[in-house]
Design a protein around this motif. Structure first.
Motif, PDB file in Angstrom:
ATOM      1  N   TYR A   4       0.830  -1.196   0.000  1.00  0.00           N
ATOM      2  CA  TYR A   4       0.000   0.000   0.000  1.00  0.00           C
ATOM      3  C   TYR A   4       0.870   1.253   0.000  1.00  0.00           C
ATOM      4  N   LEU A   5       0.611   2.160  -0.923  1.00  0.00           N
ATOM      5  CA  LEU A   5       1.288   3.435  -1.091  1.00  0.00           C
ATOM      6  C   LEU A   5       2.758   3.318  -1.497  1.00  0.00           C
ATOM      7  N   TRP A   9       2.334   0.671  -6.181  1.00  0.00           N
ATOM      8  CA  TRP A   9       0.912   0.971  -5.952  1.00  0.00           C
ATOM      9  C   TRP A   9       0.550   2.305  -6.585  1.00  0.00           C
ATOM     10  N   LEU A  10       1.464   3.274  -6.497  1.00  0.00           N
ATOM     11  CA  LEU A  10       1.208   4.600  -7.057  1.00  0.00           C
ATOM     12  C   LEU A  10       1.104   4.591  -8.580  1.00  0.00           C
ATOM     13  N   ALA A  37       5.765   6.181   3.805  1.00  0.00           N
ATOM     14  CA  ALA A  37       5.254   5.074   2.980  1.00  0.00           C
ATOM     15  C   ALA A  37       6.410   4.120   2.663  1.00  0.00           C
ATOM     16  N   PRO A  38       6.133   2.919   2.172  1.00  0.00           N
ATOM     17  CA  PRO A  38       7.182   1.923   1.945  1.00  0.00           C
ATOM     18  C   PRO A  38       8.392   2.406   1.141  1.00  0.00           C
ATOM     19  N   ASP A  39       8.177   3.283   0.159  1.00  0.00           N
ATOM     20  CA  ASP A  39       9.277   3.772  -0.661  1.00  0.00           C
ATOM     21  C   ASP A  39       9.554   5.251  -0.412  1.00  0.00           C
ATOM     22  N   TYR A  71       2.031   7.352   7.217  1.00  0.00           N
ATOM     23  CA  TYR A  71       1.677   6.042   6.684  1.00  0.00           C
ATOM     24  C   TYR A  71       0.808   5.281   7.692  1.00  0.00           C
ATOM     25  N   ALA A  72       1.123   5.391   8.964  1.00  0.00           N
ATOM     26  CA  ALA A  72       0.331   4.701   9.994  1.00  0.00           C
ATOM     27  C   ALA A  72      -1.123   5.163   9.957  1.00  0.00           C
TER      28      ALA A  72
END
Length: 127
Positions: A4-5, A9-10, A37-39, A71-72
Motif C-alpha cells: 500500500y502506497l 501501488w502509485l 510510505a514503503p518507498d 503512513y500509519a
C-alpha cells in the motif's frame, strides 16, 4: 502483492474516499501526501468529476484540497481502525484548501461505496 502506497501501488492508485466522492456526485481535485510510505513519501492527486476519478502522480499547484498523513494513519483509515473524520478533527490529518471539498469528502467516507472500495484496496494490498 503490491505494498500500500508503494511506488508500484502509485502506478495505479485507488483512493476509497475519492471514489466514494465521485459516486456521490461530488467534484474536486484532491492531493494526498503520505510520509513514511514503503518507498518514502507518497504523493498523488485524485481529480473527481462527472462520477469518475482520474489519478496522477505528484500534486500540481491547482488542487482544491491537500490531505497530509503519516503512513500509519493512512493504513489505519484503510483498515477501518481509525475514522478519517476523527483524524481530521484531532489534527492528525493535516488539511489545506477548500473546506467545502473537505466536508463532501468526509461525508463520502460514511457511504457504502467508500466501504466497498476500502475492502477492495485492502484485499489488493494484503491488509
Amino acid at each position: 502483492m503490491t505494498a500500500y502506497l508503494s511506488e508500484a501501488w502509485l502506478d495505479s492508485p485507488c483512493d476509497p474516499a475519492a471514489e466514494a466522492l465521485a459516486a456521490s456526485g461530488g467534484t474536486g481535485t484532491i492531493g494526498r501526501v503520505v510520509s513514511g510510505a514503503p518507498d518514502g513519501e507518497a504523493r498523488f492527486t485524485a481529480r473527481v468529476a462527472d462520477g469518475t476519478v482520474a489519478y496522477e502522480p505528484g500534486i500540481p499547484d491547482e488542487v482544491d484540497l491537500t490531505l497530509t498523513d503519516t503512513y500509519a494513519n493512512a493504513v489505519a483509515i484503510l483498515t477501518g481502525s481509525e475514522d478519517a473524520n476523527a483524524l481530521v478533527m484531532r489534527g492528525r490529518t493535516k488539511v489545506t484548501g477548500s473546506s467545502h471539498v473537505l466536508f463532501e469528502l468526509l461525508a463520502a467516507t460514511a457511504t457504502d461505496r467508500f466501504h466497498e472500495v476500502q475492502a477492495e484496496v485492502r484485499s489488493a494490498v494484503g491488509l
